[in-house]
Design a protein around this motif. Structure first.
Motif, mmCIF file in Angstrom:
data_model
loop_
_atom_site.group_PDB
_atom_site.id
_atom_site.type_symbol
_atom_site.label_atom_id
_atom_site.label_comp_id
_atom_site.label_asym_id
_atom_site.label_seq_id
_atom_site.Cartn_x
_atom_site.Cartn_y
_atom_site.Cartn_z
ATOM 1 N N VAL A 31 0.817 -1.181 0.059
ATOM 2 C CA VAL A 31 -0.002 0.139 -0.168
ATOM 3 C C VAL A 31 0.869 1.465 -0.058
ATOM 4 C CG1 VAL A 31 -1.545 1.365 1.435
ATOM 5 C CG2 VAL A 31 -2.164 -0.832 1.069
ATOM 6 N N VAL A 32 1.958 1.171 0.771
ATOM 7 C CA VAL A 32 2.847 2.427 0.853
ATOM 8 C C VAL A 32 3.457 2.649 -0.577
ATOM 9 C CG1 VAL A 32 4.881 3.212 1.736
ATOM 10 C CG2 VAL A 32 3.423 2.141 3.198
ATOM 11 N N ALA A 33 3.903 1.484 -1.164
ATOM 12 C CA ALA A 33 4.306 1.668 -2.572
ATOM 13 C C ALA A 33 3.606 2.163 -3.644
ATOM 14 C CB ALA A 33 4.805 0.375 -3.165
ATOM 15 N N ARG A 34 2.170 2.039 -3.361
ATOM 16 C CA ARG A 34 1.151 2.625 -4.321
ATOM 17 C C ARG A 34 0.821 4.149 -3.904
ATOM 18 N NH1 ARG A 34 -4.057 -0.723 -3.669
ATOM 19 N NH2 ARG A 34 -4.786 0.949 -5.197
ATOM 20 N N ALA A 35 0.849 4.306 -2.486
ATOM 21 C CA ALA A 35 0.677 5.713 -2.162
ATOM 22 C C ALA A 35 1.434 6.873 -2.566
ATOM 23 C CB ALA A 35 0.495 5.606 -0.366
ATOM 24 N N ILE A 36 2.860 6.435 -2.671
ATOM 25 C CA ILE A 36 3.672 7.264 -3.055
ATOM 26 C C ILE A 36 3.452 7.850 -4.402
ATOM 27 C CG2 ILE A 36 6.308 7.347 -3.569
ATOM 28 C CD1 ILE A 36 6.965 5.111 -1.641
ATOM 29 N N PRO A 44 0.361 18.909 3.683
ATOM 30 C CA PRO A 44 1.745 18.963 3.916
ATOM 31 C C PRO A 44 2.228 17.545 3.519
ATOM 32 C CG PRO A 44 0.960 19.882 5.785
ATOM 33 C CD PRO A 44 -0.202 19.733 4.837
ATOM 34 N N PRO A 45 3.616 17.147 3.319
ATOM 35 C CA PRO A 45 3.882 15.737 2.729
ATOM 36 C C PRO A 45 3.668 14.697 3.729
ATOM 37 C CG PRO A 45 5.650 17.573 2.527
ATOM 38 C CD PRO A 45 4.524 18.116 3.352
ATOM 39 N N GLN A 46 3.802 14.841 5.047
ATOM 40 C CA GLN A 46 3.531 13.674 6.022
ATOM 41 C C GLN A 46 1.998 13.239 5.792
ATOM 42 O OE1 GLN A 46 4.518 14.134 9.803
ATOM 43 N NE2 GLN A 46 4.517 11.914 10.380
ATOM 44 N N LEU A 47 1.266 14.354 5.917
ATOM 45 C CA LEU A 47 -0.277 14.058 6.002
ATOM 46 C C LEU A 47 -0.629 13.596 4.557
ATOM 47 C CD1 LEU A 47 -1.876 17.132 7.885
ATOM 48 C CD2 LEU A 47 -1.056 14.886 8.624
ATOM 49 N N ALA A 48 0.083 14.155 3.646
ATOM 50 C CA ALA A 48 -0.157 13.437 2.148
ATOM 51 C C ALA A 48 -0.121 12.168 1.991
ATOM 52 C CB ALA A 48 0.376 14.418 1.254
ATOM 53 N N LEU A 49 0.990 11.691 2.591
ATOM 54 C CA LEU A 49 1.072 10.246 2.448
ATOM 55 C C LEU A 49 0.263 9.390 3.312
ATOM 56 C CD1 LEU A 49 2.982 8.249 1.347
ATOM 57 C CD2 LEU A 49 4.825 8.647 3.056
ATOM 58 N N TYR A 50 0.141 9.738 4.654
ATOM 59 C CA TYR A 50 -1.094 9.327 5.291
ATOM 60 C C TYR A 50 -2.220 9.293 4.718
ATOM 61 C CZ TYR A 50 2.061 9.375 9.473
ATOM 62 O OH TYR A 50 3.154 9.109 10.420
ATOM 63 N N ALA A 51 -2.754 10.307 3.958
ATOM 64 C CA ALA A 51 -3.961 10.418 3.275
ATOM 65 C C ALA A 51 -4.177 9.616 2.299
ATOM 66 C CB ALA A 51 -4.101 11.975 2.914
ATOM 67 N N ALA A 52 -3.021 9.272 1.521
ATOM 68 C CA ALA A 52 -3.078 8.352 0.374
ATOM 69 C C ALA A 52 -3.262 6.905 0.649
ATOM 70 C CB ALA A 52 -1.762 8.401 -0.315
ATOM 71 N N ILE A 53 -2.602 6.541 2.010
ATOM 72 C CA ILE A 53 -2.888 5.101 2.625
ATOM 73 C C ILE A 53 -4.060 5.073 2.853
ATOM 74 C CG2 ILE A 53 -1.737 3.750 4.456
ATOM 75 C CD1 ILE A 53 0.779 5.301 4.263
ATOM 76 N N THR A 54 -4.695 6.046 3.686
ATOM 77 C CA THR A 54 -6.246 5.871 4.072
ATOM 78 C C THR A 54 -7.083 5.813 2.744
ATOM 79 O OG1 THR A 54 -5.500 7.238 5.724
ATOM 80 C CG2 THR A 54 -7.825 7.172 5.349
ATOM 81 N N ARG A 55 -6.797 6.407 1.872
ATOM 82 C CA ARG A 55 -7.603 6.420 0.807
ATOM 83 C C ARG A 55 -7.648 4.802 0.180
ATOM 84 N NH1 ARG A 55 -7.211 11.891 -2.691
ATOM 85 N NH2 ARG A 55 -7.724 13.361 -1.137
ATOM 86 N N LEU A 56 -6.420 4.425 -0.144
ATOM 87 C CA LEU A 56 -6.210 3.223 -0.523
ATOM 88 C C LEU A 56 -6.906 1.951 0.411
ATOM 89 C CD1 LEU A 56 -2.644 3.686 -1.842
ATOM 90 C CD2 LEU A 56 -4.753 3.264 -3.545
#
Length: 237
Positions: A31-36, A44-56
């Protein structure tokens, strides 16, 4: 927009969040690989990464009484130590709804099923503190092992529902090696405890699913315990 160096620095935290959410190294890292690759430049970058993981993973997460988005909020605040406002932004909820959901999640954790816990820790004072925290969460400690050999023996003698293991056992060996030996004989969820979780979140080999940093408090332990028990995942083959 996040730079490559920003993303690399944030990866250990993203892996910890995704693995704790999904219960396995493989699922979390995938999931992290897809979120990147997702573009979320409005936060902000950290929240963006958490948000992408959450969406996935909005419909995923380990089974249990807490709905997926509420689990996301719980992990983001208790494990990743975000403010409720930042966690709400990451999961796409307004603060009032996020507050309602996380209140429910916290109550569910407090009333969660209890289990028998084996502690693997070589420092007597830390082991005593761990025992007190575990028992304060309502669980029963079936033993404290200071060495690999003790851990394997105690696991064979007792039926543990959860293992809480330090990584470095000094002269007593290595907590991961002890767990690997135990898991050849039984299936039991494991939480690893370390002062340097980033060292175990590189995705360069076999790594734990649940990694809790030192120092931690009672509620953080309760959240990790809930995730591990409710999923029942075995973190290492």
């Amino acid at each position: 927009m996040a730079t490559t160096s920003d993303t690399l620095a944030l990866l250990p935290f993203a892996r910890r969040y995704a693995r704790a959410l999904l219960g396995t190294q493989a699922a979390g890292d995938a999931v992290v690989a897809r979120a990147i690759g997702m573009r979320l430049d409005d936060v902000p970058p950290q929240l963006a990464l958490y948000a992408a993981i959450t969406r996935l993973t909005a419909e995923d997460g380990t089974a249990g009484a807490i709905p997926p988005l509420s689990r996301h909020l719980l992990l983001l605040t208790a494990v990743e130590e975000l403010s409720l406002a930042d966690a709400a932004m990451a999961v796409g909820l307004d603060p009032a709804e996020a507050d309602r959901r996380i209140t429910f999640a916290r109550e569910a954790v407090r009333s969660a099923v209890v289990t028998k816990v084996l502690i693997i820790e070589d420092e007597p004072i830390i082991a005593m503190d761990l025992r007190m925290l575990v028992e304060d969460c309502g669980h029963t400690v079936i033993g404290v092992a200071a060495t690999e050999a003790d851990a394997v023996r105690l696991a064979a003698e007792h039926s543990a529902g959860l293992i809480l293991a330090d990584i470095n056992l000094g002269r007593g060996g290595n907590g991961i090696n002890a767990v690997r030996q135990i898991l050849t004989r039984m299936e039991v969820p494991v939480i690893f405890v370390t002062a340097y979780p980033e060292d175990l979140l590189t995705a360069e080999g076999l790594e734990p699913a649940f990694v809790m940093r030192k120092p931690f408090d009672r509620f953080m332990l309760a959240v990790f315990t809930y995730q591990a028990i409710s999923g029942g995942y075995v973190p290492l083959p």
